[in-house]
Scaffold this motif. Structure first.
Motif: not given
Length: 242
Positions: A25-41
């Motif tokens: 994945f990529t993240v641009d300036r101005g983006e806030v990306v939530g990286f979600l997953g259960p424990n151990g993901a």
């Protein structure tokens, strides 16, 4: 213009176990990306590879165009990283630790003092600046970790559970800080707190068993009649059952 964060087919194996499996994945300036997953993901392992603390088994990542494997020092100059647990030197005072970080980052004299003061003001640490870190509460220790990540004003922030251990007021303050910084930076926040995604994130990436299951805005993930919590639960349960 290239994205400030570029993750390309990152994979990490520990023996026969694959913790991160072909993540891109990529993240641009101005983006806030939530990286979600259960424990151990695979969230923390992905972030550690991006930060250069863990070597990928395959794939790579770039920060502001600098490859984390081929140009690790240049990549780290552009990165502010808050790791899980925010390890520090417990016997140091808050000021002593941040001065140490400033020197590592190449700052000295008045500039180091200015950057330390700014980082402490942003994270509201002035009241405990002379206390040894080992005497601080979990929430204040977390803020010290955040201050060191912000000290050099990097264009990229990678924050692993940034509000862990904070009380509700402190969580609100950190989220407001992230919102204020967001326009000028690319920010990735690893979290299991879904309300945090709704509060500050422009995108959400859901990962389970090392694989990316979804990448969209929170509103796009919430189909009519569903919530982000339901989508997260359904996707992760399907992956666990696969």
């Amino acid at each position: 213009m290239a994205a400030l964060i570029e993750i390309e087919r990152l994979t990490k194996r520990f023996g026969a176990f694959t913790a991160v499996d072909d993540v891109s994945f990529t993240v641009d300036r101005g983006e806030v990306v939530g990286f979600l997953g259960p424990n151990g993901a695979g969230k923390s392992t992905t972030m550690k590879m991006l930060a250069g603390f863990v070597t990928p088994s395959a794939g790579t990542a770039r920060i502001c165009g600098q490859d984390v494997i081929e140009a690790p020092v240049a990549a780290k100059r552009a990165l502010g990283y808050l790791p899980e647990g925010a390890p520090t030197y417990p016997e140091m005072t808050v000021t002593g630790f941040l001065h140490f970080i400033a020197r590592i980052r190449g700052f000295g004299g008045a500039e180091a003092n200015e950057r330390m003061a700014r980082a402490m003001a942003m994270t509201q640490l002035e009241g405990v600046r002379l206390q040894p870190i080992e005497t601080l509460s979990k929430g204040f220790k977390r803020r010290v970790g955040l201050a060191q990540a912000l000290l050099h004003d990097p264009p990229v922030l990678v924050l692993d559970e940034p509000t862990d251990g904070l009380d509700p007021n402190q969580k609100h303050e950190v989220r407001e800080l992230i919102r204020r910084m967001a326009a000028e930076k690319a920010i990735v926040i690893s979290t299991h707190i879904l309300e945090e995604v709704d509060a500050v994130c422009t995108r959400a990436i859901i990962i389970a068993r090392g694989k990316v299951l979804a990448d969209a805005t929170p509103k796009q993930l919430e189909a009519p009649g569903t919530t982000l919590e339901q989508v997260f639960r359904d996707l992760t349960l399907k992956q666990e059952a696969a």
